[in-house]
Design a protein around this motif. Structure first.
Motif, short mmCIF file in Angstrom:
data_model
loop_
_atom_site.label_atom_id
_atom_site.label_comp_id
_atom_site.label_asym_id
_atom_site.label_seq_id
_atom_site.Cartn_x
_atom_site.Cartn_y
_atom_site.Cartn_z
N PHE A 88 50.71 29.38 39.79
CA PHE A 88 50.40 29.14 38.38
C PHE A 88 51.02 30.21 37.49
CE2 PHE A 88 47.12 27.26 40.92
CZ PHE A 88 46.84 26.06 40.30
N GLU A 92 45.98 33.17 38.60
CA GLU A 92 44.75 32.60 39.12
C GLU A 92 44.37 33.15 40.48
OE1 GLU A 92 42.99 31.23 37.12
OE2 GLU A 92 44.33 30.36 35.62
N LEU A 93 44.49 34.46 40.63
CA LEU A 93 43.96 35.08 41.85
C LEU A 93 42.44 35.07 41.75
CD1 LEU A 93 46.35 38.06 42.42
CD2 LEU A 93 46.32 35.84 43.53
N PHE A 94 41.78 35.10 42.89
CA PHE A 94 40.32 35.13 42.89
C PHE A 94 39.88 36.56 42.68
CE2 PHE A 94 41.36 31.71 46.13
CZ PHE A 94 41.50 30.75 45.15
N SER A 95 39.40 36.83 41.49
CA SER A 95 39.28 38.23 41.10
C SER A 95 38.14 38.96 41.82
CB SER A 95 39.09 38.34 39.59
OG SER A 95 38.16 37.38 39.16
N HIS A 96 37.23 38.21 42.46
CA HIS A 96 36.15 38.91 43.16
C HIS A 96 36.54 39.21 44.60
CE1 HIS A 96 35.86 34.74 44.24
NE2 HIS A 96 34.95 35.00 45.17
N TYR A 138 41.71 45.16 44.44
CA TYR A 138 41.22 43.96 43.76
C TYR A 138 42.28 43.50 42.77
CZ TYR A 138 36.51 44.23 45.60
OH TYR A 138 35.44 44.21 46.44
N GLY A 140 42.23 42.70 39.79
CA GLY A 140 42.13 43.35 38.49
C GLY A 140 42.90 44.66 38.42
N ASN A 141 43.18 45.26 39.56
CA ASN A 141 43.88 46.55 39.56
C ASN A 141 45.36 46.42 39.89
OD1 ASN A 141 41.43 47.61 39.01
ND2 ASN A 141 41.07 48.46 41.04
N ARG A 154 49.77 33.66 48.73
CA ARG A 154 48.61 32.82 49.00
C ARG A 154 49.05 31.38 49.29
NH1 ARG A 154 44.28 32.53 44.34
NH2 ARG A 154 45.83 31.15 43.43
N GLN B 754 40.81 28.89 37.81
CA GLN B 754 40.25 29.32 39.09
C GLN B 754 39.91 28.11 39.94
OE1 GLN B 754 39.17 32.70 40.32
NE2 GLN B 754 40.93 33.12 39.04
N GLN B 776 31.76 34.53 41.17
CA GLN B 776 32.16 35.19 39.92
C GLN B 776 31.13 34.93 38.82
OE1 GLN B 776 36.39 34.94 38.88
NE2 GLN B 776 36.74 33.95 40.83
N ILE B 852 32.99 44.29 40.23
CA ILE B 852 34.35 44.25 40.76
C ILE B 852 35.24 45.07 39.84
CG2 ILE B 852 36.30 42.77 41.25
CD1 ILE B 852 34.02 42.33 43.12
N PRO B 853 35.99 46.01 40.42
CA PRO B 853 36.86 46.81 39.56
C PRO B 853 37.87 45.92 38.84
CG PRO B 853 37.23 47.28 41.90
CD PRO B 853 36.05 46.40 41.81
N GLY B 854 38.05 46.19 37.58
CA GLY B 854 39.05 45.45 36.82
C GLY B 854 38.58 44.11 36.34
#
Ligand SMILES: Nc1ncnc2c1ncn2[C@@H]1O[C@H](COP(=O)(O)OP(=O)(O)OP(=O)(O)O)[C@@H](O)[C@H]1O
Ligand SMILES: [Mg+2]
Lengths: 246, 861
Positions: A88, A92-96, A138, A140-141, A154, B754, B776, B852-854
C-alpha cells in the motif's frame, strides 16, 4: 497462453454513489512479468488493483488467477488473497507488532506454520529487503522507506503468485524513494510477477516490461516500456508532459 | 533542548522491596490486627468481712442498707452497700430468712427465732415463737405485720404483739412466703403453692403444673403486681401472669421450657433463691457457685461467673436494691456485690460505646468488610462480562456483513442453522428446559464447525459448508422455501410445532384482543394501544415484535429472485404501503363513523392529519415515483432491506435499549421481572448436576472433578445466590452497552488500511479483527474503558435494591444498628474510593505496560 498468471477481462466498477471508476478494462500479466499502470489521479488505477485483490467487488467483468475465476461469490476470498500480495501507499504495517512479528503473522495464521518455520522465512525475506538489522523495532520507530520495505517483505513472505503495488513510493521523501525502488527492481530481476501503479515514470520505464496508461477508467494506451519515449495517443503525451513539468 | 520533564512522583520510582513491604504491612494491618480478648469477667465483687459463718439470708432495706443474716445469729450491716460491719445480735440461733419493707427489717430462723428492727432505730427486737419450730421464711404484709412459714407447714402472723396461728390446709413443708400489697404467695413441698388475697389471714391452694407435683418449690416472688415466678430445688422455673382482668397474678402457673441441651424443663441445679428484677429478667442462685441470669422470663438461663475460687460455694440468698445493684450471700462468710445485675462483662467490647470510633469500627468492620467483598465480587464478574460482551457487540456493530451476503454466500450455513440447529434446540428446550436447550444449540454449532473444518481439510476442492453446496440454479428456490418456513414455521403435530411469523402475530393479536380492554372496535390502532396492557405478559408484546420481524424477512425471501434486484425492494415497499393504507383507512372509516359524519373542525383536522401522514410517508417510501423514470443509479431509496446489517441491527437495538433505560429499573426488571438470577441458578444447578453424572463415569478422575463441580455449584448457584447472579448480569449487561460504544469508537479510529492490509495477506475478517484491529483499538480505549469500569463500580451500589448485601446495603444496615451516619457513610465512601482507585491504578499500569513506542501521543517517552 498458459503462462498468463493474471487475466482481467472487461473489468467495470461503479461505486455506490454512482462514480463509474472503471469502465471496462482488460489486460493480462504473464508469469515473471512486471506491468506498470500509470495515469492521472482519479483514473481508476487503485480501483483496478483493489478489484484484483477483491478488496472491493467489481460490478462487472472477470478476473482470473492462474486460469481460475476469482470474482465468483463462492470462491474462497482468503485463499485468493493469500496468493496475491499487496503493497500500500501508506505501508499499513501493524503498528502494535514488531517488524519480525509483522511478517510472521500471516505465515502463522494463514499458512499455519509454527514459530521456527515462520521466523526462518521472515528472516529470509527481511534479508532480501535489507531490513535484517531492525527486526525488533516497532513500525512507529522506522523511517518511511524502511516501513515500505518491511511491507514488501510482508507480502513476499506469503510467496504470492503476483504482488500488487499501489503507489509504493508516493508517501516517501525523495531521498527515501531510492531504497524502495531498488528493492522492487531487485524483485523484478528475480522474476517476480508484479503489477505496479506508480507516478515514477522513469522507474516504470526502467523496471516494467509493459506499461498500461489509464485515463478516466479506460486503458488509453498499452505497450512495452518505450511507449514512454514514443507515446501514440495525445492523452499520454499530455500526461507525460504534465509529469515532466513537475 | 528543553529540560527533560521529570515526573514528581511515580509509583515505579519506589524500590520494589519497599513496595512489597508497603503491601505486606497493609495486609498485616487488615488481617492481623488483634481482636481484643473475647472473654467474660465476673461482675461480682467479694465483700471482705472477718467472719466465717454461713450466711443464709440477705435483704436491702428502704434506706439502701444491706442486712445479711447467718448461722449463730450473726448480723452484718452493709451501709449503702459499701460500709460493711458486724452488728450485735439479740440471738445466737441460726437465722435462715429475712425480709424488709418501708418500715421494718425482719429475720427469722431455727428454733422459732424472729427478730425485727424498725428502719429508724438501731435496735433489734426479739419476738421468738415458743414452739421451737424451724422458720423457713418470713415476710411482711401490707399492714406491716410479720408472717412466717415453718418447716412443719405452719403459718403464723404477728398481730397485736401476739403470734396468731393461721390454717394452712396442709402439713407439707412450706419454704417461702412473699407479699405484694395485700396479696401473698406461699410455696412448699409437693409442688404446693398457696395464695392469699387478704394479707395472709386465709389461704387457698393454687394449681401448679403436674410436672412439679413431687418437687419442692423453694422460692417464690412477685415482680410488682403483674408477674410472679417460682423455682424448685431441682431447677425448674414456674411463671404466672395475670390471665384475665378478674383474676390476679399467682392463680395459674406454667412451667418454663428452659433451652438447655436436652430441652428438659430443669437446669439440673439445686436452686436456692430467686430474685425478680423486671417482668422478664430474673436472677437465680444455687448450690455449687451457681448464679444465673435469664433475660426472657426463664426461657434462656445463662449462668454467670463468680470470682475465681468460688466454684463449689453454696449460695443461699440474694438481695437486689434495683435491677443492677445487689448482693448474694453464701456459706463461709461470703458476700458478693454487683452493680451490673450480676451479668457477666464481655471483656474487650464491653458496653459497646458506638460514639467511640474504635469501638464503632470494631463493631462494624465485619459488616463493611463483607460488603466490600460482595461489591468486589460483582464488580469483577460484571467487568469481565461487560468487557467481553462489549467487544462482541462492538464487532457486531462494525461487521460489514449485510443480510444479502449472509443469505447469499452463507446459504448452506443458514440452512443448517434454520432447519437443524434452531428446531432441535427448541425441541430440547421444551423437553429438558432452557439450560439443555442452550447447551444443545451451542454443541450443534460447535460440532458443525468442527465437522466443516474436518471435511474441508480433506476436500481439496473446499466447497460449501459441511461439503454441501447447493447448485446455482436451485439456490433461489431454497431461499424462497426458507422464506416460506419463516412465515409458517415448522408445523408438527403433538404440540411441538414451531410457530412462524404469521402465527406469532396472530396469537399475539388474539391475546391482546382477548383482554377486551375497553375496545371492541376492529380499529387496529385501538387494539395496538393496548399492547402495553397485558401486564405480566410482556411476552405477548415480544411475540408480536418477533412475529413482525420474521414475517418481514419471510416475505423478502419469498420475493427474492436470486440476484436480489430492486424489484424486491419495490415489492417490499408495496407491502409496506398496503399495510400503511390499511391502517389509515380502517382508522378513517371505522373511527369516524361516516353515516353521522360531523363536519366540525376537530374531525376535519383529524381526518386531514391522518391523510397528511399517509401521503407524507408514501412519498418518503417512493420518492421518485413522480418522475416516472427510475435511474440505474437511484440510490436514494430510504429502506433497502438487503443492505440491512443484521448483526449491526441487533447490537444497536441492544445498546439503545440499555443506554436509554435507567440502571435502577434494569436491576429491578432483571431480578424481579425476568427473574434472571433464578433462571440462571436453575440452569446452573441442572447443568452442574448433569456434569456430576458425567463425571461419575470417569472412575478415579471423578474424585478430582466432582469436588470442583460441587464448589462451582455452591459458589455460583447455591442458595441465596439469585440476587448475586442478577446483580452480575444487570451490571455486566448495562456496562456492555457503554463499553461497546467506547470500543466501537476505538475500532473506528483505526485506519481502514489496517483492515485491508490484514485481509490482503489472507486473514479472515474475524482473524484481522482479533489479531490486528482489536489489539490496537483496545490500547486506544483503555482510558475511556477505565472510566466505564469505575462507573460500573459506582453503579454496583444499586444492587442493594435487589437485596444483594453489597457495601451500600451493609452501610444501610450498619446505620440502622448504630445510628452513626457520618462514620458509616464516610467509611463506605472510602471503601468505594479504594476499589475504584485500585482499579484506576491497575488500568494505568496496564496502559503503560501495553504502550507501543511510536504509536500515539502519550506524554511519556
Ligand atoms: N470508496 C469509493 N467510493 C466512491 N468513489 C470512489 C471510492 N474510491 C474511489 N472512488 C472514486 O473512483 C475514482 C477512481 O479512484 P481511484 O482511487 O481508483 O483513482 P487512482 O487512479 O488510484 O487515483 P490516484 O492516482 O490519485 O490514486 C475516483 O474518481 C474516486 O473519487
Ligand atoms: Mg490510487
Amino acid at each position: 497462453m498458459d503462462d498468463d498468471v493474471l487475466i482481467v477481462e472487461d473489468l467495470e466498477k461503479i461505486y455506490s454513489g454512482g462514480v463509474h471508476a472503471v469502465r471496462g478494462v482488460s489486460f493480462k500479466v504473464k508469469k515473471g512479468e512486471s506491468v506498470a499502470i500509470i495515469g492521472s489521479s482519479g483514473s481508476g488505477k487503485s480501483t483496478v488493483l483493489r478489484c484484483i485483490n477483491r478488496l472491493i467487488e467489481p460490478t462487472n467483468g472477470i478476473i482470473k488467477l492462474n486460469g481460475e475465476i476469482i470474482n465468483n461469490p463462492l470462491a474462497d476470498v482468503n485463499e485468493i488473497r493469500s496468493k496475491i500480495g499487496m503493497v500500500f501507499q501508506s505501508f499499513e504495517l501493524f503498528s502494535h507488532l514488531k517488524v519480525l512479528e509483522n511478517i510472521t503473522l500471516g505465515l502463522k495464521h494463514v499458512r499455519g506454520m509454527n514459530k521456527e518455520e515462520s521466523e526462518k522465512i521472515a528472516l529470509e525475506v527481511l534479508d532480501r529487503v535489507d531490513m535484517l538489522d531492525r527486526i525488533d523495532a516497532y513500525p512507529g520507530n522506522l523511517s518511511g522507506g524502511q516501513k515500505q520495505r518491511v511491507a514488501i517483505a510482508r507480502s513476499l513472505a506469503m510467496h504470492p503468485e503476483v504482488i500488487l503495488f499501489d503507489e509504493p513510493t508516493s508517501a516517501l521523501d525523495p531521498e527515501l524513494i531510492g531504497s524502495v525502488l531498488q528493492t522492487i527492481r531487485g524483485l523484478a530481476d528475480e522474476g517476480m510477477t508484479m503489477v505496479i501503479v506508480t507516478h515514477e515514470i522513469n522507474f516504470a520505464k526502467d523496471v516494467a516490461d509493459r506499461i498500461i496508461y489509464m485515463d478516466k477508467g479506460l486503458i488509453e494506451e498499452e505497450g512495452p516500456s518505450d511507449i514512454i519515449e514514443k507515446p501514440k495517443t495525445d492523452r499520454l503525451k499530455e500526461f507525460l508532459s504534465a509529469m515532466d513539468e513537475e | 533542548m528543553f529540560p527533560k520533564e521529570e515526573r514528581i512522583w511515580a509509583w515505579q520510582k519506589i524500590p520494589e522491596s519497599s513496595r512489597i513491604i508497603f503491601f505486606a504491612s497493609i495486609i498485616i494491618i487488615i488481617f492481623l490486627t488483634p481482636n481484643l480478648a473475647e472473654g467474660y469477667e465476673s461482675t461480682w465483687d467479694e465483700v471482705n468481712i472477718n467472719s466465717n459463718n454461713n450466711y443464709n439470708a440477705a435483704v436491702i432495706d428502704s434506706n439502701g442498707d444491706a442486712w445479711v443474716f447467718g448461722d449463730n445469729g450473726v448480723i452484718i450491716h452493709g451501709e449503702k452497700l459499701t460500709n460493711w460491719s458486724i452488728v450485735n445480735s439479740p440471738t445466737v440461733e441460726d437465722i435462715l430468712t429475712a425480709d424488709s419493707n418501708e418500715n421494718l427489717v425482719v429475720a427469722a430462723g431455727k428454733n422459732g427465732v424472729v427478730i425485727y428492727k424498725e428502719i429508724l432505730s438501731n435496735e433489734w427486737i426479739n419476738i421468738d415463737i415458743d414452739n421451737q419450730t424451724r422458720i423457713n421464711s418470713v415476710s411482711i404484709n401490707n399492714f406491716d405485720e410479720i408472717v412466717i412459714v415453718t418447716d412443719l407447714g405452719g403459718i403464723q402472723i404477728y398481730k397485736d404483739n401476739e403470734w396468731l396461728q393461721i390454717n394452712s390446709l396442709t402439713s407439707e413443708k412450706l419454704f417461702d412466703i412473699t407479699f405484694e400489697n395485700e396479696r401473698g404467695l406461699i410455696s412448699g413441698s409437693s409442688g404446693l403453692i398457696l395464695g392469699s388475697e387478704d394479707n395472709g389471714l386465709t389461704w387457698e391452694v393454687r394449681d401448679t403444673p403436674e410436672i412439679v407435683a413431687e418437687s419442692e418449690i423453694i422460692s417464690i416472688g412477685y415482680y410488682k403486681a403483674n408477674r410472679a415466678y417460682a423455682i424448685t430445688s431441682e431447677g425448674n422455673i414456674l411463671k404466672s401472669t395475670q390471665e384475665s382482668l378478674t383474676t390476679t397474678v399467682g392463680y395459674s402457673w406454667t412451667i418454663k421450657e428452659i433451652e438447655s441441651e436436652n430441652y428438659s424443663t430443669s437446669m439440673n441445679v439445686n436452686l436456692t433463691s430467686l430474685e425478680i428484677l423486671s417482668t422478664t429478667k430474673i436472677l437465680l442462685t444455687g448450690e455449687e457457685g451457681f448464679v444465673a441470669l435469664s433475660k426472657d422470663g426463664g426461657n434462656i438461663v445463662t449462668p454467670q461467673l463468680l470470682p475465681d475460687g468460688n466454684t463449689y460455694l453454696k449460695i443461699n440468698d440474694m438481695a437486689m436494691e434495683n435491677a443492677f445493684r445487689g448482693i448474694i450471700v453464701g456459706d463461709n462468710g461470703k458476700i458478693f456485690y454487683t452493680e451490673n445485675g450480676g451479668e457477666d462483662n464481655p471483656v474487650g467490647f464491653e458496653i459497646i460505646d458506638l460514639s467511640n470510633f474504635n469501638e464503632f469500627v470494631d463493631f462494624t468492620k465485619d459488616n463493611l468488610w463483607e460488603g466490600l467483598k460482595a461489591t468486589v465480587k460483582i464488580v469483577i464478574f460484571g467487568i469481565l462480562l461487560g468487557f467481553f460482551l462489549g467487544i462482541m457487540l462492538a464487532m457486531c456493530k462494525t461487521a460489514p456483513t449485510t443480510l444479502k451476503q449472509m443469505i447469499e454466500s452463507d446459504l448452506e450455513k443458514t440452512l443448517i442453522l434454520f432447519w437443524i440447529g434452531i428446531p432441535i434446540s427448541i425441541f430440547s428446550t421444551r423437553e429438558n428446559g432452557i439450560g439443555l436447550g442452550i447447551f444443545t444449540f451451542l454443541s450443534i454449532i460447535s460440532i458443525s464447525i468442527l465437522l466443516d473444518q474436518y471435511i474441508n481439510k480433506k476436500n481439496t476442492e473446499s466447497d460449501g459448508f459441511l461439503g454441501i453446496l447447493i447448485p446455482e440454479q436451485h439456490r433461489n428456490k431454497v431461499i424462497k422455501i426458507l422464506g416460506l418456513s419463516l412465515l409458517i414455521g415448522v408445523p408438527i403435530s403433538g404440540g411441538m410445532n414451531i410457530n412462524g411469523g404469521v402465527e406469532l402475530i396472530y396469537s399475539a393479536l388474539v391475546d391482546f384482543h382477548d383482554f377486551q380492554l375497553g375496545s371492541d372496535t376492529p380499529k387496529l390502532s385501538a387494539q395496538l394501544a393496548y399492547i402495553f396492557a397485558p401486564i405480566g405478559n410482556p411476552s405477548a408484546f415480544f411475540a408480536l415484535i418477533i412475529g413482525i420481524g420474521l414475517t418481514y424477512l419471510g416475505i423478502l425471501f419469498i420475493l427474492t429472485n436470486g440476484t436480489f434486484t430492486k424489484k424486491t425492494i419495490y415489492a417490499g415497499k408495496l407491502i409496506l404501503l398496503v399495510i400503511l393504507w390499511t391502517v389509515i383507512l380502517t382508522e378513517l372509516f371505522v373511527g369516524f363513523n361516516l353515516d353521522k359524519f360531523d363536519l366540525n373542525v376537530s374531525n376535519l383536522m383529524k381526518f386531514g392529519l391522518l391523510l397528511g401522514i399517509g401521503f407524507f410517508l408514501t412519498r418518503r417510501i417512493i420518492p421518485k415515483l413522480s418522475r416516472k423514470e427510475i435511474k440505474i443509479n437511484d440510490f436514494s431509496i430510504s429502506i433497502d432491506p438487503w443492505s440491512l446489517r443484521p448483526l449491526n441491527s441487533i447490537a444497536t437495538l441492544y445498546t439503545d435499549f440499555f443506554r436509554n433505560t435507567p440502571l435502577l429499573v434494569q436491576f429491578m426488571f432483571i431480578h424481579f421481572g425476568m427473574q434472571l438470577g433464578k433462571h440462571i441458578q436453575n440452569i446452573g444447578v441442572d447443568f452442574t448436576g448433569d456434569l456430576a453424572i458425567i463425571s461419575s463415569y470417569l472412575g478415579p478422575l471423578d474424585n478430582l472433578i466432582s469436588p470442583l463441580i460441587e464448589y462451582v455449584n455452591e459458589s455460583l448457584f447455591g442458595p441465596g445466590k439469585r440476587s448475586y447472579l442478577s446483580a452480575i448480569f444487570a451490571l455486566g449487561l448495562n456496562s456492555a452497552a457503554y463499553q461497546c460504544e467506547t470500543i466501537r469508537g476505538a475500532i473506528a479510529a483505526i485506519p481502514s488500511g489496517q483492515m485491508e492490509a490484514g485481509r490482503s495477506i489472507g486473514l479472515t475478517y474475524m482473524g484481522t479483527m482479533r489479531l490486528i484491529i482489536l489489539p490496537q483499538a483496545i490500547r486506544i480505549c483503555i482510558p475511556p474503558l477505565g472510566n466505564e469500569m469505575v462507573n460500573l463500580v459506582l453503579n454496583s451500589s444499586l444492587a442493594s435494591v435487589i437485596a444483594y448485601t453489597e457495601l451500600t446495603r451493609q452501610g444501610k444496615l450498619v446505620v440502622a444498628i448504630t445510628f452513626q451516619i457520618f462514620w458509616t457513610w464516610g467509611m463506605v465512601m472510602i471503601a468505594y474510593f479504594v476499589v475504584t482507585w485500585t482499579l484506576a491504578i491497575l488500568l494505568r499500569r496496564l496502559e503503560e505496560k501495553t504502550r507501543i513506542p511510536g504509536l500515539g501521543i502519550s506524554g511519556g517517552n
